[in-house]
Design a protein around this motif. Structure first.
Motif, PDB file in Angstrom:
ATOM      1  N   THR A 170       0.819  -1.215   0.000  1.00  0.00           N
ATOM      2  CA  THR A 170       0.000   0.000   0.000  1.00  0.00           C
ATOM      3  C   THR A 170       0.850   1.261   0.000  1.00  0.00           C
ATOM      4  O   THR A 170       0.309   2.365  -0.034  1.00  0.00           O
ATOM      5  CB  THR A 170      -0.950   0.026   1.211  1.00  0.00           C
ATOM      6  OG1 THR A 170      -0.172  -0.002   2.403  1.00  0.00           O
ATOM      7  CG2 THR A 170      -1.927  -1.143   1.173  1.00  0.00           C
ATOM      8  N   SER A 171       2.171   1.114   0.033  1.00  0.00           N
ATOM      9  CA  SER A 171       3.065   2.275  -0.034  1.00  0.00           C
ATOM     10  C   SER A 171       3.461   2.520  -1.478  1.00  0.00           C
ATOM     11  O   SER A 171       3.776   1.592  -2.209  1.00  0.00           O
ATOM     12  CB  SER A 171       4.326   2.029   0.789  1.00  0.00           C
ATOM     13  OG  SER A 171       4.002   1.878   2.144  1.00  0.00           O
ATOM     14  N   ALA A 172       3.440   3.785  -1.867  1.00  0.00           N
ATOM     15  CA  ALA A 172       3.824   4.146  -3.226  1.00  0.00           C
ATOM     16  C   ALA A 172       4.605   5.450  -3.184  1.00  0.00           C
ATOM     17  O   ALA A 172       4.523   6.202  -2.218  1.00  0.00           O
ATOM     18  CB  ALA A 172       2.590   4.287  -4.112  1.00  0.00           C
ATOM     19  N   THR A 173       5.368   5.697  -4.243  1.00  0.00           N
ATOM     20  CA  THR A 173       6.053   6.979  -4.385  1.00  0.00           C
ATOM     21  C   THR A 173       5.847   7.497  -5.794  1.00  0.00           C
ATOM     22  O   THR A 173       5.673   6.715  -6.737  1.00  0.00           O
ATOM     23  CB  THR A 173       7.569   6.877  -4.117  1.00  0.00           C
ATOM     24  OG1 THR A 173       8.169   6.036  -5.099  1.00  0.00           O
ATOM     25  CG2 THR A 173       7.872   6.365  -2.720  1.00  0.00           C
ATOM     26  N   LEU A 174       5.850   8.810  -5.929  1.00  0.00           N
ATOM     27  CA  LEU A 174       5.789   9.464  -7.227  1.00  0.00           C
ATOM     28  C   LEU A 174       6.913  10.491  -7.299  1.00  0.00           C
ATOM     29  O   LEU A 174       7.183  11.194  -6.331  1.00  0.00           O
ATOM     30  CB  LEU A 174       4.454  10.161  -7.444  1.00  0.00           C
ATOM     31  CG  LEU A 174       3.248   9.274  -7.715  1.00  0.00           C
ATOM     32  CD1 LEU A 174       1.984  10.116  -7.859  1.00  0.00           C
ATOM     33  CD2 LEU A 174       3.447   8.449  -8.965  1.00  0.00           C
ATOM     34  N   THR A 175       7.557  10.562  -8.461  1.00  0.00           N
ATOM     35  CA  THR A 175       8.596  11.553  -8.731  1.00  0.00           C
ATOM     36  C   THR A 175       8.206  12.303  -9.986  1.00  0.00           C
ATOM     37  O   THR A 175       7.794  11.690 -10.972  1.00  0.00           O
ATOM     38  CB  THR A 175       9.960  10.855  -8.936  1.00  0.00           C
ATOM     39  OG1 THR A 175      10.274  10.095  -7.768  1.00  0.00           O
ATOM     40  CG2 THR A 175      11.064  11.871  -9.200  1.00  0.00           C
ATOM     41  N   LEU A 176       8.321  13.624  -9.963  1.00  0.00           N
ATOM     42  CA  LEU A 176       8.058  14.446 -11.134  1.00  0.00           C
ATOM     43  C   LEU A 176       9.366  15.083 -11.584  1.00  0.00           C
ATOM     44  O   LEU A 176      10.089  15.662 -10.769  1.00  0.00           O
ATOM     45  CB  LEU A 176       7.043  15.544 -10.826  1.00  0.00           C
ATOM     46  CG  LEU A 176       6.697  16.443 -12.021  1.00  0.00           C
ATOM     47  CD1 LEU A 176       5.195  16.687 -12.076  1.00  0.00           C
ATOM     48  CD2 LEU A 176       7.438  17.755 -11.968  1.00  0.00           C
ATOM     49  N   THR A 177       9.683  14.948 -12.872  1.00  0.00           N
ATOM     50  CA  THR A 177      10.858  15.590 -13.459  1.00  0.00           C
ATOM     51  C   THR A 177      10.429  16.302 -14.729  1.00  0.00           C
ATOM     52  O   THR A 177       9.570  15.822 -15.461  1.00  0.00           O
ATOM     53  CB  THR A 177      11.968  14.576 -13.803  1.00  0.00           C
ATOM     54  OG1 THR A 177      11.445  13.612 -14.709  1.00  0.00           O
ATOM     55  CG2 THR A 177      12.501  13.881 -12.573  1.00  0.00           C
ATOM     56  N   SER A 178      11.044  17.483 -14.964  1.00  0.00           N
ATOM     57  CA  SER A 178      10.712  18.223 -16.169  1.00  0.00           C
ATOM     58  C   SER A 178      11.814  19.203 -16.524  1.00  0.00           C
ATOM     59  O   SER A 178      12.244  19.983 -15.676  1.00  0.00           O
ATOM     60  CB  SER A 178       9.409  19.006 -15.980  1.00  0.00           C
ATOM     61  OG  SER A 178       9.147  19.788 -17.127  1.00  0.00           O
ATOM     62  N   SER A 179      12.252  19.141 -17.772  1.00  0.00           N
ATOM     63  CA  SER A 179      13.214  20.140 -18.245  1.00  0.00           C
ATOM     64  C   SER A 179      12.477  21.382 -18.724  1.00  0.00           C
ATOM     65  O   SER A 179      13.080  22.438 -18.910  1.00  0.00           O
ATOM     66  CB  SER A 179      14.088  19.559 -19.359  1.00  0.00           C
ATOM     67  OG  SER A 179      13.281  19.133 -20.428  1.00  0.00           O
ATOM     68  N   ALA A 180      11.151  21.307 -18.895  1.00  0.00           N
ATOM     69  CA  ALA A 180      10.356  22.459 -19.317  1.00  0.00           C
ATOM     70  C   ALA A 180       9.972  23.340 -18.132  1.00  0.00           C
ATOM     71  O   ALA A 180       9.659  24.512 -18.291  1.00  0.00           O
ATOM     72  CB  ALA A 180       9.098  21.991 -20.041  1.00  0.00           C
ATOM     73  N   ILE A 181       9.987  22.755 -16.936  1.00  0.00           N
ATOM     74  CA  ILE A 181       9.684  23.502 -15.716  1.00  0.00           C
ATOM     75  C   ILE A 181      11.020  23.741 -15.031  1.00  0.00           C
ATOM     76  O   ILE A 181      11.723  22.791 -14.690  1.00  0.00           O
ATOM     77  CB  ILE A 181       8.730  22.715 -14.796  1.00  0.00           C
ATOM     78  CG1 ILE A 181       7.458  22.338 -15.552  1.00  0.00           C
ATOM     79  CG2 ILE A 181       8.415  23.499 -13.539  1.00  0.00           C
ATOM     80  CD1 ILE A 181       6.612  21.293 -14.849  1.00  0.00           C
ATOM     81  N   THR A 182      11.386  25.006 -14.854  1.00  0.00           N
ATOM     82  CA  THR A 182      12.715  25.314 -14.314  1.00  0.00           C
ATOM     83  C   THR A 182      12.617  26.156 -13.056  1.00  0.00           C
ATOM     84  O   THR A 182      11.603  26.819 -12.808  1.00  0.00           O
ATOM     85  CB  THR A 182      13.566  26.058 -15.356  1.00  0.00           C
ATOM     86  OG1 THR A 182      12.886  27.253 -15.744  1.00  0.00           O
ATOM     87  CG2 THR A 182      13.809  25.192 -16.592  1.00  0.00           C
ATOM     88  N   THR A 183      13.681  26.141 -12.290  1.00  0.00           N
ATOM     89  CA  THR A 183      13.748  26.927 -11.073  1.00  0.00           C
ATOM     90  C   THR A 183      14.450  28.263 -11.356  1.00  0.00           C
ATOM     91  O   THR A 183      15.517  28.269 -11.950  1.00  0.00           O
ATOM     92  CB  THR A 183      14.464  26.156  -9.947  1.00  0.00           C
ATOM     93  OG1 THR A 183      14.601  27.021  -8.832  1.00  0.00           O
ATOM     94  CG2 THR A 183      15.805  25.645 -10.363  1.00  0.00           C
ATOM     95  N   PRO A 184      13.833  29.365 -10.957  1.00  0.00           N
ATOM     96  CA  PRO A 184      14.469  30.654 -11.209  1.00  0.00           C
ATOM     97  C   PRO A 184      15.650  30.937 -10.281  1.00  0.00           C
ATOM     98  O   PRO A 184      16.468  31.792 -10.566  1.00  0.00           O
ATOM     99  CB  PRO A 184      13.335  31.660 -10.979  1.00  0.00           C
ATOM    100  CG  PRO A 184      12.357  30.967 -10.117  1.00  0.00           C
ATOM    101  CD  PRO A 184      12.498  29.504 -10.393  1.00  0.00           C
ATOM    102  N   LEU A 185      15.736  30.201  -9.179  1.00  0.00           N
ATOM    103  CA  LEU A 185      16.802  30.390  -8.197  1.00  0.00           C
ATOM    104  C   LEU A 185      17.488  29.065  -7.910  1.00  0.00           C
ATOM    105  O   LEU A 185      16.897  27.999  -8.084  1.00  0.00           O
ATOM    106  CB  LEU A 185      16.212  30.917  -6.876  1.00  0.00           C
ATOM    107  CG  LEU A 185      15.393  32.199  -6.932  1.00  0.00           C
ATOM    108  CD1 LEU A 185      14.661  32.407  -5.625  1.00  0.00           C
ATOM    109  CD2 LEU A 185      16.299  33.375  -7.239  1.00  0.00           C
TER     110      LEU A 185
END
Length: 155
Positions: free
Chosen positions: A57-72
């Motif tokens: 019943t344990s799960a994990t999700l990871t989101l990665t994106s080169s289109a979404i960037t960090t300004p700092l």
């Protein structure tokens, strides 16, 4: 005495084998990756990849994106993330935590693996859900206007 020890060892081995035979099989999420199109305000928007894992019943999700960037520049484990997934059986399932790699300014965003609890039969889609990231006290919300591809995560 040697016979008693050998007999006990054989009995323990047989019991362990029987327990394994009747143990429930491990559930596996399908698909394990999906693509979404996310809009994240100042962080940008575009294609993102969600990766799912499951253990019972344990799960994990990871989101990665080169289109979404960090300004700092951001240090590791500095983004408080809440990933809400719409469940086709009704309601939402929430994955949350502060897991992220260190990221330089302008870097692709990665959050997770974020832990959550799932039930057998849950069918989760980012469409209808959201990703909220709190960075330096500022909340950035990402949403999607279309279902994930190739389809929802089924647990």
């Amino acid at each position: 005495m040697k016979r008693l020890t050998t007999g006990a060892a054989l009995a323990a081995g047989a019991l362990a084998a029987t327990a394994l035979a009747f143990a429930p099989s491990a559930a596996a999420v399908t698909p394990t990756t999906a693509t979404v199109t996310a809009s994240c305000g100042i962080f940008g928007g575009g294609a993102a990849t969600l990766t799912a894992t499951q253990s019972g019943t344990s799960a994990t999700l990871t989101l990665t994106s080169s289109a979404i960037t960090t300004p700092l520049a951001l240090s590791a484990n500095s983004i408080a993330s809440t990933l809400t997934m719409a469940n086709s059986t009704g309601g939402n399932v929430v994955f949350s935590g502060t897991v992220n790699p260190a990221m330089a300014a302008g870097s692709a965003v990665t959050v997770g693996p974020l832990p959550g609890t799932v039930a057998s039969g849950d069918s989760l889609d980012f469409y209808g859900g959201s990703l909220k990231m709190v960075i330096f006290g500022v909340t950035v919300t990402c949403t999607s206007s279309a279902a994930q591809s190739p389809g929802p995560f089924v647990f």
